[in-house]
Scaffold this motif. Sequence first.
Motif: not given
Length: 520
Positions: A141, A145, A198-200, A202-203, A296
């Motif tokens: 990670r 972020s 999904d990326a956000r 997941r973050d 996600f």
Amino acid sequence: MTDVDLEFARVRAVLDRPTLRLMSRPTSAVVLAVFRTVFDRDVQYVPAERMHLQVEEHVARLQTAGARTPANEARSAAPDAGMVSEQGEPDARPNGRALCREWVAAQWLVRSNSPDGDEQYSLTSHALEALSLVDALSSDRALISESRLAMIVDAVHRWAARAEPDPAIQVRRIDAQIAELQAERDRLEHGEVDTVDDARMRDGYTNISDLIRQLPSDFKRVEEAVAAMHRSIVEDFRQEVRPIGEILDDYLARTDNLMEATPEGRAFEGAFELLRDDALLLRLRDDIQTILAHPFADGLGAAERRAFRNTVVILRQGIEDVLAQRRQLTATLRDQIVAHDVARDRELDAVLRSVERGLATWMDQGSARDRLPLGLLPATAEVGTLRERFYDPDAESVPPAIEEPDDDVFEELDVETIRRHGGPLLTELRAALRSASADSSVDAFHGLPPEQRRPVELFGLAHLLTGHDDFESAAHLAEHRTVRPDGSPVTFHMPTAALTDERRGPVPDTTNDEHAQEAR
């Protein structure tokens, strides 16, 4: 002292903490791997015997794979715990009990008693902190972020609003929040929905997971702070020489302010007030389910989903452990106050200290394989037979003579008197029921003379009428006027049966009843 000396002392104290000692050892990888395997995210306590077997199995497997294990260190600490092979060399298999004893001394494990009385192991806050650090460093990670920065900005904004002393400024902040929420509501009503990729997601999930991983160590740190205060209070109580009234006031005040005496306790009180809200915990559970329902989450493993879903369980279990430790402290204080004896405690402490000095002397002079015979403590007392009974003059006296019975005490009874107080006269009752002058059983009964209409005759009448439908169904109840042997009348209500010509015949006529009557 210069600045560098102060900084060196501070860093030295930090490096001496059990957490960094666990991370800096050559065998730390094996120890942490064993801890993570034995103590899963859902397992906080492991029975002692199972812990010993699992440690032996896991360390032996890693040793076979070529990893550097602490087996040699444990065997050197306890030489007699190892085994000897057929060639006469020490066996390389690790000893789980010795390793666990070493880890308890290093403040990585805690050995306690379960509610059932069995011994069990649990990780300390230092071990949990080390495992959390390993998990955080092993995840892929970004340190900076969007979710982490948004969380920081939101937290600063929320606490700044609470710290603002001017009511007008607070009102303007609330109005701005209301306008922002109203605009968001209007946008959603028009069907404008911003989907999060999904990326956000997941973050954001990774950021929340990092915070969740720190919860067990935080709760354990509070529990250890309460346990340390527990030991301190008990030790001070044993050495106390003040009056009992002053002791009560002092320790009751410390008990009331227990959670305010340490930074961990104050932080736990704040979190406890927040987590005591059941509606808040219910909303948290619903929010977790919503996050796991996002697409996600399909890429998450089963362990990750289970750990994230058990967030509320972790919170409740941490609070329960701290409260249980606090209840134990309260119970100990109560027992110490009620049954405290300064002289006895000092005498016991002196005996234990003398035993420790004797053991230290023996360990310095003897070797690991020396044997020292120890007798029973205390030794068996040889006591002869004690007298259980003492001399009693009354037991030796002669009982008084039995007086001869007086023959004139009892009145002479004739057969007629005995029969008048006996059972029902079945022969007379049967004859009355068979007579043609009576239409019902109650009429037949009333046709008998007074000496044959005793209350006990109703039992004989019920026996003779058994089998008649109207009697057994109790279709008709009638008054049966009876006369006691002393001449006093008494009335009973009892079912009656009609005596027709067809029913006169089946009236039972058993010889046994007559024999029974004659016997009476």
